[in-house]
Design a protein around this motif. Structure first.
Motif, PDB file in Angstrom:
ATOM      1  N   LEU A  27       1.082   4.059  -2.968  1.00 50.32           N
ATOM      2  CA  LEU A  27       0.846   5.477  -2.713  1.00 50.32           C
ATOM      3  C   LEU A  27       2.019   6.321  -3.194  1.00 50.32           C
ATOM      4  CD1 LEU A  27      -0.996   7.611  -1.396  1.00 50.32           C
ATOM      5  CD2 LEU A  27       0.289   7.244   0.703  1.00 50.32           C
ATOM      6  N   VAL A  77       1.896   6.464  -7.063  1.00 44.96           N
ATOM      7  CA  VAL A  77       0.883   7.408  -7.544  1.00 44.96           C
ATOM      8  C   VAL A  77       1.355   8.836  -7.346  1.00 44.96           C
ATOM      9  CG1 VAL A  77      -1.428   8.303  -7.048  1.00 44.96           C
ATOM     10  CG2 VAL A  77      -1.066   5.860  -7.299  1.00 44.96           C
ATOM     11  N   THR A  78       1.964   9.115  -6.209  1.00 49.27           N
ATOM     12  CA  THR A  78       2.483  10.454  -5.947  1.00 49.27           C
ATOM     13  C   THR A  78       3.605  10.805  -6.914  1.00 49.27           C
ATOM     14  OG1 THR A  78       1.954  10.171  -3.614  1.00 49.27           O
ATOM     15  CG2 THR A  78       3.457  11.936  -4.173  1.00 49.27           C
ATOM     16  N   GLY A 118       0.816  -1.214   0.000  1.00 50.56           N
ATOM     17  CA  GLY A 118       0.000   0.000   0.000  1.00 50.56           C
ATOM     18  C   GLY A 118       0.845   1.257   0.000  1.00 50.56           C
ATOM     19  N   THR A 119       1.905   1.261   0.796  1.00 49.09           N
ATOM     20  CA  THR A 119       2.804   2.410   0.837  1.00 49.09           C
ATOM     21  C   THR A 119       3.524   2.580  -0.497  1.00 49.09           C
ATOM     22  OG1 THR A 119       3.125   2.074   3.203  1.00 49.09           O
ATOM     23  CG2 THR A 119       4.751   3.427   2.060  1.00 49.09           C
TER      24      THR A 119
END
Length: 62
Positions: A35, A38-39, A31-32
């Protein structure tokens, strides 16, 4: 519920809880990483407008 017990007799709530505890670290890691990906691939302006110290650079002056 009785149909599920007949199909999967070894699956109980304590067993599922142990599986969840076993996979939580991997889930948090993926998940990290997602994220951060995506960033990284999105426009930085879209992300930095929500950071209080840095968002003054992107304010529109009318």
């Amino acid at each position: 519920m009785s149909q599920i017990k007949g199909v999967l007799p070894g699956v109980t709530l304590p067993y599922m809880m142990s599986l969840g505890r076993r996979w939580i670290r991997s889930g948090a890691t993926f998940g990290t990483a997602g994220l951060l990906a995506v960033t990284f691939f999105c426009d930085w302006k879209d992300v930095l407008i929500y950071v209080p110290v840095l968002n003054y650079k992107f304010k529109k002056e009318d």
